[in-house]
Enzyme design. Structure first.
Site: not given
Ligand code: NAD
Length: 368
Positions: A242, A144, A186, A122, A238, A268, A249, A253, A228, A246
């Site tokens: 918040r 999030k 970002e 939980r 949001e 992305h 986005h 998206h 942020k 976006n």
């Molecule tokens: P990711 O986590 O897939 O990382 C991208 C790639 O980089 C992966 O292949 C990973 O293995 C590699 N990697 C990570 N750190 C590394 C390092 N230090 N050295 C070498 N390789 C490394 O992608 P991302 O862009 O970090 O995140 C995208 C995700 O984040 C999406 O799913 C999106 O929905 C989510 N997101 C969430 C929020 C939130 O507020 N929760 C906000 C924005 C995005």
């Protein structure tokens, strides 16, 4: 030297984001007050190979029993199947409510590990150790968490704030350049939303940060997290402000979805950069923002190696993009909600945007 940024809001326990260099080795001592015995480190295979041993060493040096739980890299791990596997391994490790989950990775790992922590027994505490620039400046802060289903991205999730975010700039040194540039989108977004002075600095020094320069990155991460965390503190769930985060986005998206989320074609962050440019150009076309400001957004994004025109990303049909934009969960009642701008540093949420005007705009931008 590190910078501590407090995150606090009405609905959650305050925590800190610590930004600096060489922080990982202090992870164990920093979290020792939060974890009594065990720390389960959720990570992906790529990050585990690069930073797993140092993370385990830091935790064990502080007397914690630590274990790496790895998932395959990539968005595909934000699934019910991987969530179930992570939860099962937390139980097999014997984690209880006095223990801690650590998310060591990018946004994928942060979202998955955060949701697992929100659900396990939980809800147990978790700490974010972001390893991508996107995770440093965006996904690790704000609570999030989510996985995807076949009906949409981030459809199943929870708000679950971390107890601590340790943003070690040195972990970015192994990140592929394209990923650094994606995270930079970002960073630009934060300036565009509400800090024209920050955007001026990014325009002047941006190329160095987007190319991986650690001191430019550190400054960019600190200011992004300040922005942020302030917005999240004002509006965790949001209900209003918040939504400004976006910016770029809804357009972005839709373009990602049209390309089947194929990261080789459009990451992305690249989609967000292009989305920001489109949001500014749309704002200019509506007479809301000077055209010169939109041109400047495009110039600065381009100088960071990010796409600024539809044709750079692929070929798109205006109606298909619009359908995706309306289907986006930020759309209300089939009408469009967009984050638009009066200028750099002055974004606002516009509800009830006319679909036909957006379709005509997309055609003018090169969509079929
Ligand atoms: P990711 O986590 O897939 O990382 C991208 C790639 O980089 C992966 O292949 C990973 O293995 C590699 N990697 C990570 N750190 C590394 C390092 N230090 N050295 C070498 N390789 C490394 O992608 P991302 O862009 O970090 O995140 C995208 C995700 O984040 C999406 O799913 C999106 O929905 C989510 N997101 C969430 C929020 C939130 O507020 N929760 C906000 C924005 C995005």
């Amino acid at each position: 030297m590190s910078t501590r940024i407090p995150v606090s809001g009405a609905g959650f326990r305050p925590y800190e984001v610590i930004v600096g260099r060489g922080l990982l080795e202090s992870l164990g001592t920093r979290i020792a007050p939060l974890a009594r015995g065990r720390a389960a480190v959720v990570t992906d295979e790529t990050v585990a190979a690069l930073h797993g041993p140092a993370t385990l060493a830091a935790l064990e040096a502080a007397g914690l029993r630590a274990r790496l739980l790895t998932v395959p890299p990539g968005e595909g791990s934000k699934s019910f199947a991987e969530l179930e596997r992570v939860l099962d391994r937390l139980a097999a490790f014997g984690l209880d409510r006095t223990d801690l989950v650590i998310a060591l990775g990018g946004g994928v790992v942060g979202d998955l590990a955060g949701l697992a922590a929100a659900l396990y027994m939980r809800g147990i505490d978790f700490v974010q150790v972001p390893t991508t620039l996107l995770a440093h400046v965006d996904s690790s802060v704000g609570g999030k968490t989510a996985i995807d289903t076949h009906r949409g991205k981030n459809l199943v999730g929870a708000f679950h704030q971390p107890r601590l975010v340790l943003a070690d700039i040195d972990l970015l040194s192994t990140l592929p350049r394209r990923q650094v540039r994606s995270g930079w989108a970002e960073v630009l977004k934060h300036g565009l939303i509400c800090d024209a002075g920050f955007f001026d600095w990014l325009a002047a020094e941006g190329a160095a940060g987007a190319a991986g320069d650690p001191s430019a990155l550190e400054r960019a991460v600190v200011r992004s997290v300040e922005i942020k965390s302030r917005i999240v503190g004002e509006d965790e769930k949001e209900a209003g402000r918040r939504a400004l985060l976006n910016l770029g986005h809804t357009f972005g998206h839709a373009l990602e979805a049209e390309l089947d989320f194929d990261e080789n074609r459009l990451t992305h962050g690249e989609a967000v950069a292009l989305g920001c440019v489109l949001a500014f150009r749309y704002s200019a076309a509506q007479g809301l923002c000077p055209a010169g400001e939109a041109d400047r957004v495009a110039r600065v994004a381009a100088s960071a190696g990010l796409p600024t025109a539809l044709e750079a990303a692929g070929s798109f049909h205006a109606d298909a993009v619009l359908k995706r934009m309306t289907g986006d969960k930020k759309a209300e009642g089939g009408r469009l909600t967009l984050v638009l701008a009066r200028g750099i540093g002055d974004a606002f949420v516009q509800k009830g945007v006319d679909r036909k005007t957006v379709a005509a705009f997309l055609r003018a931008e090169g969509a079929a």
